[in-house]
Design an enzyme around this catalytic site. Sequence first.
Site, PDB file in Angstrom:
ATOM      1  N   ASN A 103       0.866  -1.184   0.000  1.00 51.65           N
ATOM      2  CA  ASN A 103       0.000   0.000   0.000  1.00 51.65           C
ATOM      3  C   ASN A 103       0.899   1.228   0.000  1.00 51.65           C
ATOM      4  O   ASN A 103       1.586   1.492   0.976  1.00 51.65           O
ATOM      5  CB  ASN A 103      -0.897  -0.026   1.251  1.00 51.65           C
ATOM      6  CG  ASN A 103      -1.745   1.235   1.365  1.00 51.65           C
ATOM      7  OD1 ASN A 103      -1.781   2.057   0.449  1.00 51.65           O
ATOM      8  ND2 ASN A 103      -2.421   1.389   2.485  1.00 51.65           N
ATOM      9  N   CYS A 135       0.086   6.040   1.468  1.00 51.02           N
ATOM     10  CA  CYS A 135       0.197   6.528   2.846  1.00 51.02           C
ATOM     11  C   CYS A 135       1.329   7.547   2.924  1.00 51.02           C
ATOM     12  O   CYS A 135       2.224   7.563   2.072  1.00 51.02           O
ATOM     13  CB  CYS A 135       0.403   5.381   3.825  1.00 51.02           C
ATOM     14  SG  CYS A 135       1.317   4.011   3.176  1.00 51.02           S
ATOM     15  N   GLY A 173     -16.839   2.383  -2.668  1.00 53.92           N
ATOM     16  CA  GLY A 173     -18.196   1.947  -2.996  1.00 53.92           C
ATOM     17  C   GLY A 173     -18.599   2.273  -4.421  1.00 53.92           C
ATOM     18  O   GLY A 173     -17.791   2.791  -5.209  1.00 53.92           O
TER      19      GLY A 173
END
Length: 319
Positions: free
Chosen positions: A139, A142, A230
């Site tokens: 990831n 960040c 979403g």
Amino acid sequence: MISSLPTVKPANGIDLSTQVGALRLRNPIITASGTFGYGVEFAHLVDLNRLGGFVTKGISKHPIEGAPAPRLHETPSGMLNAIGLENVGVEGFVRDKLPLLRKYHTPVIVNVFGCCLDEYVEVHGRLEDAEGIAAYELNISCPNVKRGGIQFGNDPATVSEVVGTARKAAANRPLWVKLSPLVSDIGEMARVAEQAGADALTIANTYPAMAVDFRTGRSLLGSVTGGLSGPAIKPITLRLVWQATRACSIPVIGLGGIEKVEDVLDYLAVGASAVQVGTASFADPKASEALVGALEPALEHANIFSFNDIRTKFVRENG
Ligand SMILES: Cc1cc2nc3c(=O)[nH]c(=O)nc-3n(C[C@H](O)[C@H](O)[C@H](O)COP(=O)(O)O)c2cc1C
């Protein structure tokens, strides 16, 4: 490492398995980081052995308590989250979570993050000694605390540096790199990550966003801003996946707003080799397994007999 999963070919001849680099998955449905705990929490609800794979919560060097409440806020067709990357830390993960995951026959992909390059190296160093991991997912959305908090994933030079560093520290297993969607040229980021040693790309993370209540003047999240996920993000991320697959030659795993089986097939059409399911698991914890079950009927209904046919049709129409 090559997985030795048996690929089950159903009687009707539809092969649901897919290849992500060296890793063969029994189907393309993977649960997304941060939305499916460490996998084991869902074992009483979902048959984990039916999934193509699952990605753990992001793991850091030390345990992180996470952000103040509220951490979630529902939006039209989506959700904001500001979890603050809460996790048990790499030692806690290897000691308490990984042994529980080893009894499942589903590839475990460990999501890794750090606040500086050294942390990525240390976390991978510890994971390399552990058994039961099929791949890593980096990831890079960040903040790099040593570079004034700028996200690793927002600048090509930094992407190259963090991926190259992780590649050396994680030499024994496939390295997937999860790109930030907030970049001006996703194709360039995809190429840079590939050249730095990524085996596959996961596209994409959440979109920085916020929600406020003008009456109270308060943010609706404890950390003021958060990430949007979403169905609202699906069309935007679908385009990113399409662009990235044209720009690089490593497999791309698409995710963003997948709820229905048609969403899965749309991502495969634009070139994804597999997909991940995130926010949908909040509305229905069994969403990922339901999607696995829906794949074959959906293909049959559309008179399509392989994922390759979906891809070929798209390429024929759109180049
Ligand atoms: C509550 C929550 C926590 C998340 N935590 C992480 C995380 O720790 N690491 C990471 O790479 N992505 C994390 N994500 C991003 C998701 O894995 C995924 O990229 C994003 O939600 C888009 O997919 P979706 O629309 O299907 O949810 C998180 C998302 C949510 C909603």
